[in-house]
Design a protein around this motif. Structure first.
Motif, short mmCIF file in Angstrom:
data_model
loop_
_atom_site.label_atom_id
_atom_site.label_comp_id
_atom_site.label_asym_id
_atom_site.label_seq_id
_atom_site.Cartn_x
_atom_site.Cartn_y
_atom_site.Cartn_z
N GLU A 265 0.78 -1.23 -0.11
CA GLU A 265 0.04 0.07 0.00
C GLU A 265 0.72 1.13 0.10
O GLU A 265 0.35 2.37 -0.78
CB GLU A 265 -1.24 0.04 1.40
N ARG A 266 2.04 1.26 0.68
CA ARG A 266 3.02 2.35 0.60
C ARG A 266 3.27 2.81 -0.84
O ARG A 266 3.31 3.88 -1.23
CB ARG A 266 3.94 2.03 1.54
N TYR A 267 3.71 1.77 -1.51
CA TYR A 267 4.25 1.77 -2.91
C TYR A 267 2.99 2.38 -3.74
O TYR A 267 3.33 3.18 -4.38
CB TYR A 267 4.45 0.55 -3.49
N PHE A 268 1.69 1.79 -3.60
CA PHE A 268 0.62 2.21 -4.22
C PHE A 268 0.54 3.84 -4.06
O PHE A 268 0.13 4.56 -4.87
CB PHE A 268 -0.28 1.71 -3.87
N GLU A 269 0.54 4.35 -2.51
CA GLU A 269 0.23 5.56 -2.27
C GLU A 269 1.34 6.48 -2.83
O GLU A 269 1.04 7.57 -3.33
CB GLU A 269 0.25 5.62 -0.75
N LEU A 270 2.52 6.17 -2.83
CA LEU A 270 3.82 6.92 -3.37
C LEU A 270 3.27 6.92 -4.95
O LEU A 270 3.51 8.26 -5.52
CB LEU A 270 5.08 6.23 -3.13
N LEU A 271 2.99 6.12 -5.88
CA LEU A 271 3.05 6.22 -6.97
C LEU A 271 1.42 7.12 -7.34
O LEU A 271 1.46 8.19 -8.22
CB LEU A 271 2.47 5.02 -7.66
N TRP A 272 0.62 6.91 -6.60
CA TRP A 272 -0.92 7.55 -6.65
C TRP A 272 -0.61 9.10 -6.55
O TRP A 272 -1.08 9.99 -7.18
CB TRP A 272 -1.98 7.03 -5.76
N THR A 273 -0.08 9.54 -5.49
CA THR A 273 0.46 10.89 -4.85
C THR A 273 1.23 11.77 -5.85
O THR A 273 1.18 12.69 -6.35
CB THR A 273 0.48 10.78 -3.39
N HIS A 274 2.51 10.92 -5.95
CA HIS A 274 3.44 11.68 -6.61
C HIS A 274 3.93 11.29 -8.41
O HIS A 274 4.71 12.02 -8.75
CB HIS A 274 4.79 11.55 -5.66
N GLU A 275 3.55 10.09 -8.63
CA GLU A 275 3.94 9.57 -9.82
C GLU A 275 3.04 9.16 -10.58
O GLU A 275 3.00 8.16 -11.46
CB GLU A 275 5.22 8.53 -9.59
N SER A 276 1.96 9.91 -10.92
CA SER A 276 0.86 9.46 -11.64
C SER A 276 -0.04 10.85 -12.27
O SER A 276 0.18 11.87 -11.84
CB SER A 276 -0.21 8.55 -10.93
N THR A 277 -0.89 10.45 -13.16
CA THR A 277 -1.37 11.54 -14.05
C THR A 277 -2.88 11.10 -13.83
O THR A 277 -3.17 10.37 -13.94
CB THR A 277 -0.97 11.53 -15.29
N THR A 278 -3.60 12.15 -13.64
CA THR A 278 -5.29 12.14 -13.67
C THR A 278 -5.84 12.01 -15.04
O THR A 278 -5.11 12.44 -15.94
CB THR A 278 -5.96 13.44 -13.04
N PRO A 279 -7.02 11.72 -15.49
CA PRO A 279 -7.35 11.34 -16.62
C PRO A 279 -7.59 12.66 -17.62
O PRO A 279 -7.47 12.76 -18.84
CB PRO A 279 -8.97 10.82 -16.66
N ASP A 280 -8.05 13.56 -16.69
CA ASP A 280 -8.05 15.03 -17.34
C ASP A 280 -6.61 15.54 -17.94
O ASP A 280 -6.56 16.10 -19.01
CB ASP A 280 -8.53 16.22 -16.38
N SER A 281 -5.67 15.43 -17.08
CA SER A 281 -4.40 15.68 -17.43
C SER A 281 -3.93 15.08 -18.53
O SER A 281 -3.20 15.43 -19.62
CB SER A 281 -3.48 15.47 -16.23
N LEU A 282 -4.28 13.68 -18.60
CA LEU A 282 -3.73 12.82 -19.81
C LEU A 282 -4.53 13.20 -21.08
O LEU A 282 -3.81 13.30 -22.11
CB LEU A 282 -4.33 11.41 -19.65
N GLU A 283 -5.83 13.91 -21.19
CA GLU A 283 -6.44 14.19 -22.35
C GLU A 283 -5.93 15.55 -22.74
O GLU A 283 -5.81 15.76 -23.91
CB GLU A 283 -7.87 14.66 -21.92
N GLU A 284 -5.40 16.25 -21.93
CA GLU A 284 -4.89 17.64 -22.29
C GLU A 284 -3.46 17.67 -22.64
O GLU A 284 -2.99 18.44 -23.79
CB GLU A 284 -4.54 18.46 -20.94
N SER A 285 -2.65 16.46 -22.25
CA SER A 285 -1.28 16.00 -23.15
C SER A 285 -1.43 15.82 -24.43
O SER A 285 -0.39 15.78 -25.10
CB SER A 285 -0.50 15.08 -22.09
N ASP A 286 -2.56 14.91 -24.45
CA ASP A 286 -2.82 14.50 -25.95
C ASP A 286 -2.97 15.43 -27.05
O ASP A 286 -2.75 15.50 -28.06
CB ASP A 286 -4.26 13.50 -26.14
#
Length: 286
Positions: A265-286
């Motif tokens: 869970e600690r690994y998941f939280e680190l990725l979720w909080t600091h190393e991931s992108t929201t769907p909205d941000s993903l669409e903007e980058s496209d």
């Protein structure tokens, strides 16, 4: 509609003739046994038995006359009757098992306790199952037992069809569900299309599910439920990414070790909080 009428009827566990007869009755509305036999190809020697079975189980009505007419119940009534039939079957099965509970425990508990004395530390940490139906059933079981939280790390959640009803049930029961997908830039064109279809389906059907995309590669994927930083609750199933090993030869690890689950869970939280992108941000980058 993504499924054909025949595929939908097949989920109710009818015989082949019962399924053919009911589907045709739903299209015709009301007809006689000989006409239904001709329309479906069901032999005349069998059609009355098929119709009697459907009538006895409450799926169709018999209208007296010369000749008798047969009429299907409304689709919602058919589903309700199927649910009730399976509920009765389950209750009968449960009653039978309860009847042998004492003898079962008396027979096998001494064997279990004797074998458990030789369990190694690794076995206490996790056990393994084959990837495919065994790992999907373990995942469904996690969804069923989750009390409040389900976190999923996945490439594309391509197994959604196999677990969706159980996942939806967990959501209805109040579980918070988060899904961390692999960023589409790390996928092939075919896998990206699969992922997009699944993400669209999830966001359309289950808006309460939170979705993000991992910026980096994911060394493992799996499901975590009810983690605790007190190391006293939680369970998980984990599959390590092994590109050189065919999927049918891979195994997944299942654990109920609270400390191990907390680490995942600690690994998941680190990725979720600091190393991931929201769907909205993903669409903007496209």
């Amino acid at each position: 509609m993504s499924r054909t009428p025949s595929e939908l009827l097949s989920t109710l566990n009818f015989t082949e003739y019962e399924e053919q007869a009911l589907e045709t009755l739903l299209m015709l509305g009301q007809t006689t046994a000989p006409d239904l036999s001709e329309a479906t190809g069901i032999p005349k020697a069998r059609i009355y038995g098929v119709l009697d079975s459907l009538a006895d189980d409450g799926y169709i009505k018999v209208i007296p006359g010369r000749p008798k007419q047969y009429q299907p119940k409304a689709p919602a009534e058919i589903l309700d009757r199927a649910i009730e039939a399976h509920r009765q079957e389950f209750e009968t099965y449960r009653y039978e098992l309860e009847g042998v509970r004492e003898d079962f425990v008396d027979a096998f508990q001494p064997m279990y306790e004797s074998a458990s004395e030789e369990v190694t530390p690794t076995e206490e940490l996790f056990y393994v199952v084959d990837v495919g139906e065994p790992s999907e059933e373990e995942t469904r079981q996690l969804y069923r037992t989750a009390d409040g939280q389900i976190d999923i790390i996945t490439k594309s959640l391509e197994y959604l069809d196999a677990v969706e009803p159980t996942l939806a049930s967990a959501l209805d029961d109040g579980c918070e569900i988060r899904i961390l997908f692999l960023h589409p830039r790390h996928l092939s064109a075919d896998n990206e299309a699969v992922q997009q279809e699944i993400v669209d389906s999830l966001t359309g059907r289950y808006p309460a599910v939170e979705i993000r995309f991992s910026n980096g590669l994911l060394p493992w994927r799996g499901t975590i439920i009810d983690p605790s930083m007190d190391y006293d609750t939680g369970a998980a199933i984990v599959l390590v990414e092994e590109k050189d090993i065919p999927l049918h030869k891979r195994q997944a690890a299942v654990t109920e070790n609270g400390s191990f689950v907390a680490g995942l869970e600690r690994y998941f939280e680190l990725l979720w909080t600091h190393e991931s992108t929201t769907p909205d941000s993903l669409e903007e980058s496209d």
